[in-house]
Design a protein around this motif. Structure first.
Motif, short mmCIF file in Angstrom:
data_model
loop_
_atom_site.label_atom_id
_atom_site.label_comp_id
_atom_site.label_asym_id
_atom_site.label_seq_id
_atom_site.Cartn_x
_atom_site.Cartn_y
_atom_site.Cartn_z
N ASP A 226 -1.65 4.57 -11.88
CA ASP A 226 -2.01 5.10 -10.57
C ASP A 226 -0.77 5.52 -9.81
OD1 ASP A 226 -4.77 4.73 -10.83
OD2 ASP A 226 -4.70 2.70 -10.02
N LEU A 227 -0.86 6.66 -9.14
CA LEU A 227 0.22 7.17 -8.31
C LEU A 227 0.01 6.71 -6.87
CD1 LEU A 227 2.70 9.02 -7.82
CD2 LEU A 227 1.08 10.91 -7.49
N ILE A 228 1.00 6.00 -6.36
CA ILE A 228 0.99 5.58 -4.96
C ILE A 228 2.09 6.36 -4.26
CG2 ILE A 228 1.29 3.67 -3.34
CD1 ILE A 228 0.52 1.75 -5.64
N ILE A 229 1.70 7.16 -3.28
CA ILE A 229 2.69 7.90 -2.50
C ILE A 229 2.91 7.11 -1.22
CG2 ILE A 229 3.27 10.06 -1.36
CD1 ILE A 229 1.58 11.53 -3.42
N GLU A 230 4.16 6.71 -1.03
CA GLU A 230 4.48 5.84 0.10
C GLU A 230 5.28 6.58 1.16
OE1 GLU A 230 6.76 2.49 -1.24
OE2 GLU A 230 8.17 3.72 -2.33
N LYS A 231 5.38 5.95 2.29
CA LYS A 231 6.12 6.47 3.45
C LYS A 231 5.48 7.75 3.98
CE LYS A 231 10.31 4.20 1.99
NZ LYS A 231 11.62 4.33 1.43
N VAL A 232 4.14 7.76 4.00
CA VAL A 232 3.40 8.86 4.60
C VAL A 232 3.38 8.59 6.10
CG1 VAL A 232 1.19 10.08 4.68
CG2 VAL A 232 2.00 9.10 2.52
N GLU A 233 3.99 9.50 6.87
CA GLU A 233 4.21 9.19 8.28
C GLU A 233 3.62 10.18 9.27
OE1 GLU A 233 8.34 8.27 8.75
OE2 GLU A 233 8.22 6.62 7.32
N SER A 234 3.06 11.30 8.81
CA SER A 234 2.47 12.25 9.75
C SER A 234 1.23 12.88 9.11
CB SER A 234 3.47 13.34 10.13
OG SER A 234 3.66 14.23 9.04
N GLU A 235 0.39 13.43 9.95
CA GLU A 235 -0.82 14.09 9.44
C GLU A 235 -0.47 15.34 8.65
OE1 GLU A 235 -3.87 14.54 12.40
OE2 GLU A 235 -3.64 12.45 13.04
N ASP A 236 0.54 16.09 9.09
CA ASP A 236 0.97 17.27 8.33
C ASP A 236 1.45 16.88 6.94
OD1 ASP A 236 0.35 18.98 10.42
OD2 ASP A 236 2.40 19.01 11.22
N GLN A 237 2.22 15.81 6.89
CA GLN A 237 2.72 15.32 5.61
C GLN A 237 1.55 14.87 4.73
OE1 GLN A 237 4.93 11.58 5.56
NE2 GLN A 237 6.51 12.59 4.32
N PHE B 299 -3.41 6.42 -4.36
CA PHE B 299 -3.29 5.62 -3.14
C PHE B 299 -2.16 6.18 -2.29
CE2 PHE B 299 -4.78 2.74 -6.49
CZ PHE B 299 -5.94 2.24 -5.92
N GLY B 300 -2.21 5.87 -1.01
CA GLY B 300 -1.12 6.24 -0.11
C GLY B 300 -0.82 5.07 0.80
N GLN B 301 0.40 5.03 1.27
CA GLN B 301 0.75 4.01 2.24
C GLN B 301 1.83 4.56 3.16
OE1 GLN B 301 2.91 1.46 -1.14
NE2 GLN B 301 2.79 0.34 0.74
N GLY B 302 1.88 4.00 4.34
CA GLY B 302 2.87 4.45 5.30
C GLY B 302 2.41 4.20 6.72
N PHE B 303 3.27 4.48 7.67
CA PHE B 303 2.99 4.21 9.07
C PHE B 303 1.80 5.01 9.60
CE2 PHE B 303 7.39 2.57 9.18
CZ PHE B 303 7.10 1.31 9.70
N LEU B 304 1.48 6.14 9.00
CA LEU B 304 0.32 6.90 9.44
C LEU B 304 -0.95 6.05 9.31
CD1 LEU B 304 -0.90 9.59 10.39
CD2 LEU B 304 -1.17 10.20 7.99
N PHE B 305 -1.00 5.19 8.32
CA PHE B 305 -2.19 4.37 8.06
C PHE B 305 -2.16 3.04 8.81
CE2 PHE B 305 -1.26 6.79 4.13
CZ PHE B 305 -2.29 7.71 4.25
N GLY B 306 -1.04 2.71 9.40
CA GLY B 306 -0.92 1.46 10.16
C GLY B 306 0.40 0.79 9.85
#
Length: 178
Positions: free
Chosen positions: A140-151, A162-169
């Motif tokens: 599974d690919l987890i893309i981390e440090k997603v921080e904006s809606e544009d990103q 999966f994704g993780q980052g401040f955009l999600f909390g």
């Protein structure tokens, strides 16, 4: 520190299982612990006594720690043979032998959003080919440090699992989450 982190992750995993929650915890293991044969032998012995933890406890190793020149393959395979899933974290070089990772028991690949998007834009990474290889290898690919809606919109084109980052909390202590 790895010992303390491991025991905290075990406590959280047990608490989640008692509450019938389907949660998983990623636990980072340092390169120092991986290279310490005595620690890792005891670590594997301990984990072997608690096979029920394997469903909710995933062990992360940084790419840098796995490319030190030391051969960690046997230790990683033994950990995976106990049923624990492995994650390659802090990926800085996307020229990775995905099939080899899968043979060692890796089930997750964590890549920084900015790094991946930059590599896709410059053509250094063919996202379709990477996605196909990951899918065939059951990683599974987890893309981390997603921080904006544009990103996030760009990240979604990469079809992450999966994704993780401040955009999600923002991260918070487990006591705050309950």
């Amino acid at each position: 520190i790895d010992n303390m982190l491991l025991f905290r992750c075990i406590q959280l995993t047990r608490r989640a299982r008692k509450g019938k929650m389907e949660l998983g915890f990623f636990c980072n293991i340092s390169g120092y612990s991986l290279a310490d044969e005595g620690f890792f032998r005891d670590f594997l012995e301990f984990l072997g006594e608690y096979p029920e933890l394997a469903q909710g406890l995933f062990f992360e190793f940084s790419q840098a720690d796995l490319t030190t020149g030391l051969d960690h393959r046997d230790a990683l395979r033994r950990l995976a043979n106990l049923g624990y899933r492995l994650s390659l974290d802090q990926v800085t070089n996307l020229d990775i032998d995905i099939k080899d990772l899968a043979s060692l028991g890796f089930k997750f690949l964590k890549v920084d959003a900015n790094q991946l998007l930059s590599a896709v834009r410059t053509g250094d990474v063919d996202m379709g080919e990477l996605r196909l290889t990951l899918d065939r290898s059951a990683i599974d690919l987890i893309i981390e440090k997603v921080e904006s809606e544009d990103q996030l919109l760009e990240v979604l084109d990469c079809r992450p699992d999966f994704g993780q980052g401040f955009l999600f909390g923002e991260p918070r202590l487990s006591a705050e989450a309950t």
